[in-house]
Design a protein around this motif. Structure first.
Motif, PDB file in Angstrom:
ATOM      1  N   UNK A 269      25.924  27.616  -6.236  1.00  0.00           N
ATOM      2  CA  UNK A 269      27.287  28.149  -6.243  1.00  0.00           C
ATOM      3  C   UNK A 269      28.324  27.043  -6.402  1.00  0.00           C
ATOM      4  N   UNK A 270      27.875  25.790  -6.480  1.00  0.00           N
ATOM      5  CA  UNK A 270      28.852  24.695  -6.622  1.00  0.00           C
ATOM      6  C   UNK A 270      28.248  23.541  -7.402  1.00  0.00           C
TER       7      UNK A 270
ATOM      8  N   UNK B 129      32.154  31.987  -1.033  1.00  0.00           N
ATOM      9  CA  UNK B 129      31.028  32.681  -0.427  1.00  0.00           C
ATOM     10  C   UNK B 129      31.241  34.189  -0.541  1.00  0.00           C
ATOM     11  N   UNK B 130      30.188  34.876  -0.925  1.00  0.00           N
ATOM     12  CA  UNK B 130      30.293  36.337  -1.037  1.00  0.00           C
ATOM     13  C   UNK B 130      30.916  36.811  -2.338  1.00  0.00           C
TER      14      UNK B 130
ATOM     15  N   UNK C 150      22.644  29.798  -0.777  1.00  0.00           N
ATOM     16  CA  UNK C 150      22.967  29.187  -2.068  1.00  0.00           C
ATOM     17  C   UNK C 150      23.050  27.684  -1.873  1.00  0.00           C
ATOM     18  N   UNK C 151      22.922  26.953  -2.959  1.00  0.00           N
ATOM     19  CA  UNK C 151      22.987  25.498  -2.886  1.00  0.00           C
ATOM     20  C   UNK C 151      23.902  24.941  -3.954  1.00  0.00           C
TER      21      UNK C 151
ATOM     22  N   UNK D 155      33.986  35.575 -11.709  1.00  0.00           N
ATOM     23  CA  UNK D 155      33.079  34.899 -10.772  1.00  0.00           C
ATOM     24  C   UNK D 155      31.765  34.509 -11.447  1.00  0.00           C
ATOM     25  N   UNK D 156      31.302  33.293 -11.176  1.00  0.00           N
ATOM     26  CA  UNK D 156      30.103  32.797 -11.851  1.00  0.00           C
ATOM     27  C   UNK D 156      29.256  31.976 -10.891  1.00  0.00           C
ATOM     28  N   UNK D 157      27.956  32.063 -11.066  1.00  0.00           N
ATOM     29  CA  UNK D 157      27.029  31.196 -10.354  1.00  0.00           C
ATOM     30  C   UNK D 157      25.960  30.723 -11.343  1.00  0.00           C
ATOM     31  N   UNK D 158      25.138  29.785 -10.886  1.00  0.00           N
ATOM     32  CA  UNK D 158      24.095  29.218 -11.747  1.00  0.00           C
ATOM     33  C   UNK D 158      22.741  29.606 -11.157  1.00  0.00           C
TER      34      UNK D 158
END
Ligand SMILES: [Zn+2]
Length: 386
Positions: free
Chosen positions: A176-177, A313-314, A330-331, A348-351
């Motif tokens: 997430x970061x 978060x969330x 998440x990491x 919103x995006x995550x990997x």
């Protein structure tokens, strides 16, 4: 373990994708057109979003209802060069051995794209209640240069997606970061003179050296004041990667060029850091140079910038990825992705994707077949009714 037809199809699609040499310096159009044809054969609405010169293109495609709230499966079509690398196999011919598939881009990140494509026929059958989008970009490996045009078109002309999953290799963990990156070129112009008469010249190499030491002092200062312990190292890093300048040992150097970068942690504003460097140049470095010759100059250009990612978060993207992976944490990842460009544009995006980043950019790059299998299950659960 018997291979499912879906996994067999994924391997076949990956073989096709790896066969296109989409090193960033080449056009990606043969791959993109091939993928667009495949997706439209499976009922997707497809759209090419070309580069300014038309030599490359992003692809955006949708399966499911033409409404907002969809999930974007995002990947880059380009790969890094194999020049000078010692490969045991043809990097552009997928080779299977010991449960692994070898080839340039197998991990970074054609493996994810192959999984997404393999799922297209299933998505088309599933009577989706929210659309699944495919977003495949160009020129990610040279500074995330292509995806901006895709984001502009999606946000201005198409139903707004709810979330983006960027399938860079995380071993199917959720990131997430990540830090950002800002690539800079600085040209230092001094005044040439005979080396026996330093009073007549301004040595551009010496001035550039002062700037280099300032950059590393600034790095040390930020390491004290601005930390994020989720990262290793937990601060904004700097690197001066290339230096060029001067004409001969007995000439005071007229020009010196620096290529440097910094990688800001979340919360660090690249523009602020550049402003601090510019202020130091203006107040400390330039006055000394101008005193000898008013035509001296120090000019910095930002070649490209990708902001840090810090998904709250969330976030919707995190919730979707958690549900589909079954993970409740998440990491972070150490590398830059296009996720932060989507997030900065308000989506919103995550990997989360198959494979190991340790294999990316390496000779004999590979992806484990079990990772593709996990990714297929992940994509299926993303598409199931929420
Ligand atoms: Zn990548």
């Amino acid at each position: 373990m018997a291979e499912t037809p879906l996994l067999g199809e994924t391997k076949s699609l990956l073989r096709d994708l790896v066969g296109f040499d989409t090193t960033s310096r080449n056009s990606n159009l043969p791959l993109i057109e091939h993928v667009a044809d495949y997706l439209s054969d499976h009922g997707a609405a497809t759209r090419l979003i070309p580069s300014a010169d038309g030599a490359k293109a992003n692809l955006f495609a949708t399966i499911g209802p033409d409404i907002p709230g969809g999930v974007v499966l995002s990947g880059h079509s380009d790969v890094v060069p194999v020049d000078g690398q010692n490969w045991s196999t043809d990097p552009f011919a997928l080779t299977e051995a010991d449960g692994k598939l070898y080839g340039r881009g197998s991990a970074d990140m054609k493996g994810f794209i192959a999984c997404a494509l393999a799922m297209a026929p299933r998505f088309a059958e599933m009577d989706l209640n929210r659309p699944i989008h495919f977003a495949f970009s160009y020129d990610e490996e040279v500074g995330c240069l292509g995806v901006g045009r895709l984001i502009d078109v999606v946000l201005s002309e198409l139903p707004r997606p709810a979330a983006v999953i960027v399938g860079e290799p995380t071993g199917m963990q959720i990131a997430s970061a990540h830090k950002g990156i800002c690539a800079m070129t600085t040209t230092v112009r001094g005044r040439e003179a005979h080396s026996s008469r330093p009073q007549d010249g301004v040595n551009a190499i010496s001035a550039a050296a002062s700037l280099v030491s300032y950059l590393y002092r600034l790095c040390d200062e930020l390491a004290e004041t601005d930390r994020d312990d989720r990262f290793e190292p937990p601060f904004t890093t700097f690197n001066v990667g290339q230096v060029g300048g001067g004409d001969a040992i007995n000439i005071i150097a007229r020009e010196c060029l620096l290529n440097w970068e910094f990688r800001p942690i979340p919360g660090a504003d690249p523009a602020d850091i550049i402003a601090r460097v510019e202020a130091w140049v203006k107040d400390e470095l330039l006055p000394r140079m101008l005193a000898t010759d008013p035509s001296c100059a120090v000019e910095s250009i930002c070649e490209f910038v990708v902001p840090p990612l810090d998904a709250p978060e969330g976030s919707v993207a995190e919730a979707i990825a958690r549900k589909a992976t079954g993970l409740n944490s998440t990491g972070t990842v150490a590398f830059v992705t296009e996720a932060s460009l989507f997030a900065d544009a308000g989506v919103p995006a995550i990997v989360c994707g198959p494979g190991d980043i340790a294999q990316a950019h390496q000779p004999d790059e590979f992806i484990e077949i079990t990772q593709l299998d996990s990714c297929l299950g992940f994509l299926e659960r993303i598409a199931l009714p929420s």
